[in-house]
Design an enzyme around this catalytic site. Structure first.
Site, PDB file in Angstrom:
ATOM      1  N   GLY A  42       0.822  -1.204   0.000  1.00  0.00           N
ATOM      2  CA  GLY A  42       0.000   0.000   0.000  1.00  0.00           C
ATOM      3  C   GLY A  42       0.854   1.250   0.000  1.00  0.00           C
ATOM      4  CB  CYS A  43      -0.063   4.794  -0.392  1.00  0.00           C
ATOM      5  SG  CYS A  43      -1.496   4.850   0.685  1.00  0.00           S
ATOM      6  CE1 TYR A  44      -0.226   7.437   5.192  1.00  0.00           C
ATOM      7  CE2 TYR A  44      -1.975   5.836   5.454  1.00  0.00           C
ATOM      8  CZ  TYR A  44      -1.551   7.144   5.442  1.00  0.00           C
ATOM      9  OH  TYR A  44      -2.446   8.161   5.682  1.00  0.00           O
TER      10      TYR A  44
ATOM     11  CB  ALA B 287       5.782   6.696   0.997  1.00  0.00           C
TER      12      ALA B 287
END
Lengths: 335, 335, 335, 335
Positions: C146-148, C151
């Site tokens: 996922g995005c968290y 990054a």
């Protein structure tokens, strides 16, 4: 001190009323209610923690009448008239922020629903102080105009006498999202409206007949009002860009100044208005310019204040024989 | 491959051109320049790091002619015509994104400055493909329309034959801030425009005569165009709400469909358009509805693409005998 | 051409997948589905009108297997594993965008729900190409991060060998609202998040164990990960500000460059990164600087692309033996 | 009534001072000045039309002393100390909103410039009322803390006694754009910051030594402060997310309540704070939670009010022996 009640304290306009009444020098907030009650104002609105503390009741007309002289109704239309009727019969003055008493019977029923309080409808006064001040002074029941008609009418009414007969009026209104209320919908989802703008219900919107009715009411002129609201990525504020045709060339700013120079809450501007300068206040800023006999008017208000709650408070001031400007916000949120 | 040059690569429209030409299957970006040069495209636009790498020269017409067959000029007006004249004389085709070749001589000089390339002005073709496609095919010099006239004309031109004679057109245009360019000004300061909206240069804006001129050019109808641009808190996108009067009642969507059904870059919508659905693309989305003989048209474009750079690339495609849609963005930035 | 399917085409990540696969030179979008089906892709996403036209089916594993070799699952967790299991058994490769295959069994069940596809869990490969590329090449089932975590991990993994033992990592993540999906909630109401910012689920967020697990997986280092996500008034984009302590002083940019110089989708920046430069792309931009042994890392991605859909497409490229960068977006939405 | 002067009335903090002093029950705004003068307050700030009307002078110390007892200096650092010195010598009390008197001499000169008013520096009191109230009561010169140190210190000071020795503090601060002032710069261009977020001057920012100095001043604890400010797309408001390590486990909310329960302008929250609930007020809202001995603190203020002008007014109240809360805004701009 005059005891007042706010019915419908959970929404945006209810919150604005609470904030202003709590700071008002003469009104005393003695009763706040929602349809469900059993909470406190600071629980409903956490920003009021350490500021205002009071219980929120389940709305009940007799309880209002027991303690308050004036009630603000920030309720959905239809619910409002049921409640207002009871309050009036119990001797409580009412400022109704819904549509229920704004229109003539036939106009209302054509655009909303069957009217359930015909008994009081005839005595309701349209709460646009600049044009109905004398009637508001004596009123028991004031129908507070909504944001779209307020910004539109304040902008265009001064020009109705100069309008060319038989030509249409075009109102291009741009509203902040708070105007759509707290309700969840695809339209109010952040991703839908951020970096976006769009018209909705163009031309068919039910504020058009309200505006037309008030034009006739004030000037006995039939007007073909074409109203197109837009939603824009802003929380609060409303800009109405109005286009109409004139019988002959005039100086638009001079016309505005004649009507509004002595008004405490209308500012005639020499350059196009913006919403930042009025957000947080009861002001309506207006600018106008013409291209021959084609007229452009730009009016700006805070949709939640001049378009709802602060105008309601002005009306309550007038109905109570108080100074019209008492406790009414004038300092904008700028920057 | 067709070698192309971009002159004025530092601004927003220059960047958009670089991005699209770099991905174009037939155009080959061989030359990029600014007024100062001595840099690289990835230094000017850090988002291009690891994507596009090339030197940026100090703009020089002969250097362009040495390597490129077509040049895009993303320069301020006045600067553009000086450069275009040289390029044309050196045999380079030009798509000019400035105002310099958009207007008839007298209209240009009345609203901008003395024209300095009258020699080529007469051969310039207005680069609105839907209405000037055949002329663009043969043109050496295309005057690419700006965002306001593009969105306005695509919306209103289909209705000009049905317009009531002698009545005004009102265009209420709302532009994102990127339309104001990179230049620093109080207007483009974040605090000025965030949570705000306002009209600027109302009615006196110089795009009004451009729109009127093109209406006449296409339909030999004199039109009184009242143009009011607004700046809104959005980076890119433009919505034009157009109001006009019709000779008699019509079905507005049917009119639009007849004009645009086969157009690859115009979409006739059954509901009011929004800018999100076109941002990032060359599309112009259009909706219209009428209230008797009062007409409301809503058109939306990406101001930097259909209003500048992607339309320029479409024109270059047509001028080069390529498929009009080749390498033109169609996928919107939604969400 | 390799036929692919997208299951879960109605949400934001589904839309992004459709847009990219439709433009991909080797993948052919042969099947799109939602849980309800009976619509078209252009009806679900009006911005695709005149761009992509295809039916949307009610999701069915056998139908997928009949026509596609690879399937992207953009489904809620729990739903995803039910569907993935069937597809794998039918011989379809799967890139799963949900959490279902990202974690070890015990971690998953502690933070989500009982796992229903233990049969395939052991073969799932974590789809962070920079650190799992070789395994992805051979995988039938990729668990797309996922995005968290994407990054966060891209920012901090290079520094794990230099991290001081026993000290905590603090991740201050800021996400655009599209990360919350299309679902209506008070949090995603425009008025809630516009002109606002706030943390949610601080420290207790379930992405912390995922990040800690991958740190251990790659470096056999136990890490105490404190993860605090914030929601900010932006549609797309994510910035992770990461704070940690080092064993001894290092040159952070040198460390990053050693890890990432040859990576096509990571850019090491000399100045703090921003989300505008990556929005619309698969890039992760990273910057780091130290104050003695206190380290600050800043990483930026597009939450819907590198944080979901474009990373999924990169994984599909690798699983298919294609060039990793094929059809992957590199041009940011700037401006 | 106590006559007061505002020097530096053209900026954002000057405007906020004017708005509050004009509504203050005891302070009387008798003098407003800018470096150039020769204008009026309503010309500088059109939102004050029909609200406040007064001339704006060219700033002159003797003129201030002739009419005012207290002066607010909303001037750039360096300019401020020149002016303050004269005012103090003329017997005017000063609340200085610049950095000039906030720091010990050596700290100031290391991060700003040579100090030009050493004579008064030693008597300046740091204007954070919750921690310096008694000294402010007797002060002639108050150095009003800026927005970053105010939000940071109010959040972290209560935890300094529990902080683990030798561990760093990380402050991840997010500021609205009004904090950058009215000055035009690429950073404050709408297109730069809209839909964007980024850190600037990470770790090297000069507010770190100010915060460290005040920690020592209050608790005699050396702290390694790592300060990373971010700019976010919001006009006003600041959120500080603070990360630190504790000696042993504590109940963070209990710690906060012990320090702040009786404070009129600090609210300890049970859930993560947001900036909307404090925008328009002097409140600092604080939340904290721990993961073992890792602590997360979240504090929110209005950067222009609690971070500048309303805190200055609180200081003036205290210096004048007035009720601390007199005329200080408590009603947030919500919604």
């Amino acid at each position: 001190m005059i005891p007042v009640a706010i019915i419908g304290a959970s929404g945006y306009t209810g919150l604005e009323l609470v904030k202003m009444v709590a700071q008002h020098p003469t009104f005393d907030l003695v009763y706040a209610a929602t349809s469900e009650g059993e909470t406190t104002i600071q629980a409903l609105h956490p920003s009021l923690e350490k500021v205002v503390s009071m219980p929120v009741e389940k709305a009940d007309a007799q309880s209002v009448a027991d303690v308050a002289k004036i009630a603000f109704l920030a309720l959905p239309h239809k619910t409002a008239m049921g409640f207002a009727a009871k309050l009036l019969d119990l001797g409580v003055k009412v400022v109704d922020l819904s549509a229920d008493y704004r229109l003539r019977l036939e106009t209302y029923e054509a655009h909303y629903c069957p009217h359930e309080d015909k008994a009081h409808l005839h005595e309701a006064v349209y709460g646009l102080p600049e044009f109905y001040r004398e009637k508001i002074e004596k009123a028991r029941l004031v129908a507070n105009p909504g944001c779209y008609p307020t910004a539109s009418l304040l902008g265009l009414l001064p020009f109705i006498p100069a309008m060319k007969r038989g030509t249409p009026i075009f109102i291009d209104a741009k509203s902040g999202v708070s105007g759509a209320g707290k309700k969840l919908s695809e339209t109010t989802h952040y991703v839908t409206i951020n970096e976006n703008i769009f018209a909705y219900n163009p031309i068919k919107h039910r504020h058009a007949p309200e505006i037309a009715e008030k034009i006739y009411d004030r000037f006995e002129r039939e007007a073909q009002v074409n109203f197109v609201p837009h939603l824009m990525p802003v929380t609060r504020g409303m800009l109405c860009s109005i286009y109409m045709q004139l019988e002959k060339e005039i100086d638009p700013l001079e016309v505005l100044q004649e009507w509004y120079n002595d008004e405490p809450f209308v500012r005639v501007r020499q350059t196009p208005v913006d919403i930042k300068s009025v957000a947080g206040t009861n002001f309506c800023d207006i600018f106008a310019t013409a291209n021959g006999t084609s007229l452009f008017i730009s009016s700006a208000i805070d949709n939640l204040l001049r378009g709802a709650s602060s105008q309601a408070l002005v009306n309550a001031n007038i109905m109570s024989g108080l100074e019209e400007t008492l406790g009414i916000p004038k300092f904008a949120y700028v920057p």
